[in-house]
Enzyme design. Sequence first.
Site, PDB file in Angstrom:
ATOM      1  CD  GLU A 245      -3.064  -0.884   2.272  1.00  0.00           C
ATOM      2  OE1 GLU A 245      -2.787  -0.145   3.250  1.00  0.00           O
ATOM      3  OE2 GLU A 245      -4.127  -1.527   2.194  1.00  0.00           O
ATOM      4  CD  GLU A 332      -4.592  -5.206   3.603  1.00  0.00           C
ATOM      5  OE1 GLU A 332      -3.393  -5.485   3.361  1.00  0.00           O
ATOM      6  OE2 GLU A 332      -4.946  -4.261   4.328  1.00  0.00           O
TER       7      GLU A 332
END
Length: 406
Positions: A245, A332
């Site tokens: 991320e 995710e």
Amino acid sequence: MDKIFGKQKKPYIRFIIIAAIAVILVAASIAGVLLMKNDKTASKKSSKTASVTQKVNETTRAAVVKETTAASSESAAQTSTESTTAAQTTIAATTPETQAPNNPGASNSNLSGYLHTSGNKLVDGSGNVVQLRGVSTHGISWFPEYVNYDAFASLKNDWGANVVRLAMYPAEYNGYLTGGDKNALKQIIDNGVNYATQLGMYVIIDWHVLNYQPSQYTSQACEFFAEMASKYSGHNNVIYEICNEPVGADWNSNIKPYAETVINTIRQYDDHALILVGTNTWSQDVDAVVGNALNDSNVMYVLHFYAATHKDNIRNKLQTALNAGLPVFVSECSICDASGNGGIDYDSANTWLNYMNSNDISFIAWSLCNKNETSALIAPWCNKLSGWSDDELSETGRWFKTAIKR
């Protein structure tokens, strides 16, 4: 007595002499008794020594027999393992510290083989569309105990999962680059790859970049993935995720050059593995890749969502990428808000699930642990590491168990 001592001797002298003789006789008697006692003690000590020696010899023989038997068993097991490995299409990973049980069904025979992209789809070696559904660990620096064979078997057999994700933080507390034990972390990864391989599951090795530009650690990422790719290049089930991320990282000027460098490193050892590349703003800006994709034939672009926060606006970005022919992987997600610890939005979660299933988008649930937060899949009071009943799962865990099995 008169003849012995003479008549000239006085009576008291005779008394002294008699007393002396008596003392001598008594002393001789005592000496005899002591001598007999010493002989008995010596005999008893000799017998005890012989008994101990016999026991030592018996123990030594038993140890030799045990060691020989163990060596024979180990040799037989190794021969059996080598024969099994030779018969498999995938090279087995390095033997982990914790062995999986001897399970005839524990093989990778039900994998779909090497995965690759075709347009915006993920397909197997026969060209069949594949949707991976599974679970991510939390950071393996903090929850390593959930990387175990029985846990993965529970995910596969009870949940229907076909993939697990091993999340390794590089920069956080006890991360790979910030004080964590690198060898221990790599051993956990190796164990995880072994368990997944033996169970016939795919496994993602996740370089869990979070809240920073991935280019901050380009050289370290290259070193890590060079080691991983060289070690697992014979596997058909290992997937590499090179930046989880990113934040504050423009696709064109930061993430893309980083990805090109790391992917080139991986391709030196493994020219076929699927590689996942995160996008900016916690992997939400997948639409930024449109018209500026990487020049690699087996890359997918990552999008993450937390259903209570991310709704139509993020799905629109995803749809834009799909419309442009980009393959997208949701590595995710969860059904609460973006903090990972807010309320659950079931309506949004179901909308996301239906959207992913209708578009054959692979997804991974966050996360396999009992941390006291909404996104944890195990109830916080449950200390079991596998074989969880529905009552031992969190609300999020129960939802994902059903979603993955659909």
